[in-house]
Design an enzyme around this catalytic site. Structure first.
Site, PDB file in Angstrom:
ATOM      1  N   LYS A 107      -4.109 -18.094  95.899  1.00  0.00           N
ATOM      2  CA  LYS A 107      -2.906 -17.781  96.659  1.00  0.00           C
ATOM      3  C   LYS A 107      -2.537 -16.355  96.297  1.00  0.00           C
ATOM      4  O   LYS A 107      -2.131 -16.067  95.166  1.00  0.00           O
ATOM      5  CB  LYS A 107      -1.759 -18.729  96.317  1.00  0.00           C
ATOM      6  CG  LYS A 107      -0.506 -18.427  97.143  1.00  0.00           C
ATOM      7  CD  LYS A 107       0.728 -19.081  96.591  1.00  0.00           C
ATOM      8  CE  LYS A 107       1.949 -18.563  97.361  1.00  0.00           C
ATOM      9  NZ  LYS A 107       3.215 -18.977  96.726  1.00  0.00           N
ATOM     10  N   GLY A 168      12.759 -18.853  96.315  1.00  0.00           N
ATOM     11  CA  GLY A 168      13.726 -19.492  95.442  1.00  0.00           C
ATOM     12  C   GLY A 168      15.155 -19.497  95.936  1.00  0.00           C
ATOM     13  O   GLY A 168      16.056 -19.969  95.238  1.00  0.00           O
ATOM     14  N   GLY A 195      11.658 -20.481 100.446  1.00  0.00           N
ATOM     15  CA  GLY A 195      12.940 -20.604 101.118  1.00  0.00           C
ATOM     16  C   GLY A 195      13.417 -22.014 101.368  1.00  0.00           C
ATOM     17  O   GLY A 195      14.597 -22.229 101.641  1.00  0.00           O
ATOM     18  N   ASN A 216       8.400 -24.928  95.497  1.00  0.00           N
ATOM     19  CA  ASN A 216       8.467 -25.158  94.060  1.00  0.00           C
ATOM     20  C   ASN A 216       9.914 -25.363  93.607  1.00  0.00           C
ATOM     21  O   ASN A 216      10.288 -26.430  93.158  1.00  0.00           O
ATOM     22  CB  ASN A 216       7.845 -23.994  93.287  1.00  0.00           C
ATOM     23  CG  ASN A 216       7.870 -24.215  91.787  1.00  0.00           C
ATOM     24  OD1 ASN A 216       7.286 -25.171  91.289  1.00  0.00           O
ATOM     25  ND2 ASN A 216       8.562 -23.355  91.056  1.00  0.00           N
TER      26      ASN A 216
END
Length: 270
Positions: A107, A168, A195, A216
């Site tokens: 990633k 975040g 988001g 996450n």
């Protein structure tokens, strides 16, 4: 009888040559403990999880690592280049992960600004081109620009991962229109990354037609991460099914749920 989970799983998310039954990808950071991380990942049903190469302590293999808490027989690890601010640093980090025994998956993140954590798309494109030539399977985190998304596809990225809002922030899908434009612009999978704050955000991302969602913070910092992980799992499945089913068109006025044909008129009493 086919269940919702089975219906979603049969379609699957294809990343290069890899097919995942779950369209939810989750991260491994910010959890209060590694045990809680493991429980939340299990509840999410995710089959791919991201790990930050720079935070793994690869030079200290004798110490306990989050890798010790992941079922690698079931889960595909997705190393990421989190914390990299130049193309050169991102390429170096990706190579380090591969040398440490990870697969060619990466990633790719190249951040351009410490305050917003928005990607440096020029550096991202440069790093993508280098890594693709070296045989990496590149999954780039990018902004919500369809032009950049198309360039990343042309550079050899196996998918594009546009943000829905700053990393975040938990603000949800701030502007769905660019996501729609990206879906029209590219033929590779589109995975909304960054988001998402709660389950309804994940459902909206999938209802737009996105192929998957990566998150996450929304899980790790929830009051109950395990319950939120389960909610996200269901939201992604529901959103995908709703997209495939096709929503009714929006109308300005009411439309009766029952047909008017065949109704018997009754006299009105005085």
């Amino acid at each position: 009888m086919t269940t919702a989970s089975q219906a979603v799983g049969e379609a699957g998310l294809r990343i290069g040559e890899l097919t995942l039954a779950s369209r939810l990808i989750v991260g491994t950071g910010k959890y209060a403990s590694l045990e809680l991380m493991r429980s939340a990942i299990e509840a999410s049903g995710a089959e791919m999880v991201t790990v930050a190469v720079r935070r793994l302590g690869l030079d200290q293999p004798q110490q306990e690592s989050l890798l010790d808490y992941l079922d690698r027989s079931r889960i595909t690890l997705l190393p990421n280049t989190a914390g990299c601010y130049t193309a050169e640093d991102a390429v170096r980090t990706a190579r380090l992960g591969r040398e440490a025994g990870f697969s060619n998956l990466v990633k790719l993140e190249v951040i351009g600004d410490q305050k917003t954590l928005l990607p440096d798309t020029e550096a991202l494109l440069a790093a993508t081109r280098v890594l693709v030539k070296e045989g990496f399977i590149v999954m780039p985190y990018t902004n919500d620009d369809p032009i950049v998304a198309k360039k990343l596809e042309d550079a050899g990225a196996v998918c594009v991962m546009p943000l829905a809002a700053p990393i975040g922030s938990g603000q949800g899908i701030l502007n769905p229109l660019p996501i729609r434009f990206i879906l029209e612009a590219v033929s590779v999978p589109v995975i909304v990354d960054a988001g998402v704050g709660t389950a309804s955000d994940a459902a909206v991302a999938m209802e737009l037609g996105s192929d998957g969602v990566l998150m996450n913070t929304a899980i790790a910092l929830a009051r109950d991460p395990v319950k939120m992980a389960g909610a996200m799992r269901l939201a992604v499945e529901a959103g995908r099914l709703a997209y495939e089913a096709g929503r009714i068109p929006k109308k300005p006025y009411a439309a009766a749920s029952s047909p008017s044909e065949g109704l018997v008129a009754r006299p009105i009493r005085a």
